[in-house]
Design an enzyme around this catalytic site. Structure first.
Site, short mmCIF file in Angstrom:
data_model
loop_
_atom_site.label_atom_id
_atom_site.label_comp_id
_atom_site.label_asym_id
_atom_site.label_seq_id
_atom_site.Cartn_x
_atom_site.Cartn_y
_atom_site.Cartn_z
N CYS A 142 -63.17 33.71 73.43
CA CYS A 142 -63.06 34.82 74.37
C CYS A 142 -61.82 35.64 74.04
CB CYS A 142 -62.98 34.28 75.79
SG CYS A 142 -62.63 35.54 77.03
N GLU B 294 -28.80 22.71 100.37
CA GLU B 294 -28.13 23.98 100.08
C GLU B 294 -29.13 25.11 100.24
OE1 GLU B 294 -28.79 23.93 95.23
OE2 GLU B 294 -27.04 22.95 96.10
#
Length: 687
Positions: free
Chosen positions: A445, A127
């Protein structure tokens, strides 16, 4: 042909209740038939003006006889009262994305993997891959009851009132060819045809309003309007392409399912086709590519799906996509612009990515001002620098990326860009991992911490309401959260006075965080952001190990016993868990938790806990997905291949090669009747 009986010339108010009811039913039937002919069959029998006459007559009858107005009437598409916000809803089953490629060789490798794993005949349903807004629509006993956007794949925004305004979505399923199922959940795409989109933009410009950038954005925006009357004014269409869940009907293959969708009155994409080999699939894609510019709707490739439903269950899925389907994409559209400068961004996993900041350019209807340069090696290979003229493409027609440099005679080039030696967010010395530059400071961090907070509170993880991107950024920038565990230390007084927080909102967020000290083990595992551990793998780990301590202490070999985890994934999981910094950060979080809840299904003791099942052949009493659901509901596991660790092979009609392998390995083989007795003994009552 349309027929109008004598009552249609009588004023609606002059009709008796019985006469009005008869005409209302006739008109509704006639209008639904013409909608089906127009949207599904593409062969209208009447002109728009004639349809309008039927519709206006029905409106007049319902106005004169309000008791006859029903929720599934064709007149109930004009929009409801505006809402303050869109509620969320859980999908019947997760709406996964598709693995995709533009490489023919990769498509052939996909075919080889499928054929190696599937015992039965391999056919593919093909499709077009529609470029719109993905949507689930749900029918109960034939009536539309709910429509939900894809969202995160598990939960989306409920937009039922908006979807009711889309003419191509039937409010009631057709039952002329087959009865409506008790439950039907359908996945499809909401889109605008290009001709309709151009007409919409022309009308906006004529009214002095800003036109939309592209049909997809216009469709997605219209679908999520708080005022459904606005949605009703947009030329939206819906195309259905997949049955997510169904009760009361059993389809053995996808082609049967698509035929059923069509007979129930749901429009499906053009040129859906069933083929026997991958060469036909590749030619199908190439034919669409040749026709792409002539189509009246946007597609970015084609979808190749295994047709056999039982074989799909055997192949299974990853945390991101099914293993039985692939999107074969077109080459993306390209444009040329100039790089103003190059910056870097630090992602949640610590990967530092170079990003080109561009002179804005429109690519496929979208204005692009930044594009990824991927990684250190790609940057060096392409040798693009600030000031260079470059060719840009939207990969998959979505993600902007730099294809390469455009030569300019006599142009003085800038200096090559060098990746940083220290993380720009925390100054930690970076490391390299293959082609990637990585900040190893995973939980310390600030850039990674912000991403980890967002991930930790996301819907698949702890699902903490109110903990979004802006809030996470605020917590990190204000120093309120310097590691993940400190989320649980926040007090309402810490938040009052911060941007966006008053006393009530601060109290609500702190309460929401506090409520998640007790959470499902699978959610906790997913929330940690372990490499390769998505929601599906997290659930599998939780079912298998039952506690975080067992996961933490598992060897690579023990991890690989979990369905879906291979050598590469197990290595990455162990590397993450073995990192001392990660271990400390996770231990700090665990100290704030009160309970990690193991999966309820695995805790059931019905004789199937820990048992591994493999299926082969067709079952008479229920579909393969239902059989898998019953086994897992009693604590068992269903895997795709036979091994020494398999407890039972359930052999249905026309069993494949798995039967012989099970016999060779001495695996206990169950016929369907014995399988049913085993379920009953385990306390499971099959339908």
């Amino acid at each position: 042909m349309t027929s109008i009986d004598s009552t249609s010339e009588v004023e609606p108010g002059a009709l008796s209740a019985e006469q009005a009811e008869k005409e209302v039913e006739r008109l509704r039937t006639e209008i639904r038939r013409h909608n089906y002919l127009y949207y599904v069959e593409a062969r209208p029998e009447i002109a728009d003006a004639e349809w309008d006459l039927l519709f206006r007559r029905l409106e007049a009858l319902e106005a004169a006889h309000p008791a006859l107005r029903t929720s599934d009437s064709p007149t109930q598409r004009v929009g409801a009262e505006p809402v303050d916000s869109l509620p969320t809803a859980t999908h019947a089953v997760p709406m996964l994305s598709l693995d995709s490629t533009q490489d023919e060789a990769e498509v052939r490798r996909f075919d080889e993997r499928v054929r190696k794993a599937v015992e039965s005949r391999v056919q593919y349903l093909l499709e077009p891959k529609l470029d719109g807004a993905s949507l689930e629509v749900v029918y109960e006993d034939g009536l539309l009851v709910r429509a939900v956007t894809r969202g995160n794949g598990v939960r989306g925004e409920e937009v039922t009132a908006n979807v009711r305004t889309i003419q191509s979505v039937p409010l009631r399923l057709r039952t002329e060819e087959r009865p409506a199922p008790a439950l039907l959940s359908v996945r499809g795409e909401v889109l605008m045809y290009l001709s309709d989109f151009e007409g919409l933009n022309q009308s906006l410009v004529e009214k002095g309003e800003e036109p939309f950038a592209n049909p997809r954005n216009a469709s997605a925006g219209a679908l999520r309007q708080l005022d459904s009357a606005i949605t009703a004014r947009r030329p939206l269409r819906f195309l259905a392409y997949d049955i997510l869940a169904v009760r009361g009907v059993d389809h053995r293959d996808d082609a049967q399912g698509v035929a059923a969708l069509r007979s129930w009155g749901l429009p499906i994409p053009d040129r859906v086709r069933l083929v026997d080999d991958i060469d036909e699939a590749i030619e199908y894609r190439n034919a669409f590519d040749r026709d792409r510019d002539e189509l009246d709707y946007e597609i970015d490739g084609v979808v190749i799906k295994l047709n056999d439903i039982d074989a799909r269950v055997d192949l299974g899925e990853t945390s991101h996509h099914p293993r039985w389907a692939i999107a074969y994409k077109f080459e993306p559209r390209k444009e040329i612009t100039r790089i103003e400068r190059i910056a870097v961004s630090v992602g949640r996993t610590g990967v530092i990515t170079p990003v080109a900041l561009l002179r804005p350019v429109v690519v496929g209807g979208v204005t692009v001002s930044r594009a990824t340069l991927h990684n250190r090696e790609e940057l060096e290979r392409k040798d693009v620098r600030p000031g260079d003229l470059v060719r840009i493409q939207r990969a998959g027609d979505v993600i902007p990326q730099v294809v390469g440099r455009v030569e300019e005679d006599g142009q003085q080039r800038g200096e090559p860009f060098a990746m940083p030696t220290r993380c720009p967010a925390c100054e930690t010395e970076v490391t390299t991992r293959g082609p990637f530059v990585v900040c190893p400071n995973r939980f310390g961090c600030p850039a990674q911490l912000k991403g980890r907070i967002i991930h930790f509170g996301s819907r698949h993880a702890l699902d903490i309401e109110g903990l979004g991107e802006e809030t996470a950024r605020l917590f990190v920038e204000e120093g309120l959260v310097t590691e993940l565990a400190e989320l649980f230390d926040l007090a309402a007084d810490d938040l009052v006075g911060l941007t966006g927080f008053a006393e009530k909102s601060a109290t609500n967020l702190v309460a929401a965080i506090d409520a998640r000290r007790r959470v499902e083990l699978a959610r906790f595992l997913f929330g940690l952001g372990i490499p390769e551990v998505g929601a599906t793998v997290a659930r599998a780990l939780a079912r298998h190990f039952r506690s975080y301590a067992a996961v933490r202490d598992a060897t690579r070999e023990e991890l690989e016993e979990v369905d879906g985890i291979g050598p590469i994934m197990s290595e990455q999981i162990r590397a993450f868990l073995d990192d001392p910094q990660n271990a400390r950060a996770i231990e700090h979080v665990l100290q704030r938790m009160t309970e990690l809840i193991p999966p309820a299904a695995a805790a059931r003791d019905g004789g199937l806990a820990g048992k591994k099942f493999v299926f082969t052949g067709g079952l008479e009493g229920f579909s393969r997905p239902r059989a898998k659901e019953l086994v897992e509901g009693a604590g068992g596991r269903v895997v795709g291949s036979v091994s020494k660790a398999t407890d039972y092979l359930v052999a249905g009609s026309d069993p494949g090669s798995k039967l012989a392998k099970a016999q060779d390995l001495g695996v206990q083989i169950l016929e369907e009747s014995a399988f049913v007795r085993l379920l009953e003994d385990a306390g499971v009552l099959p339908d």
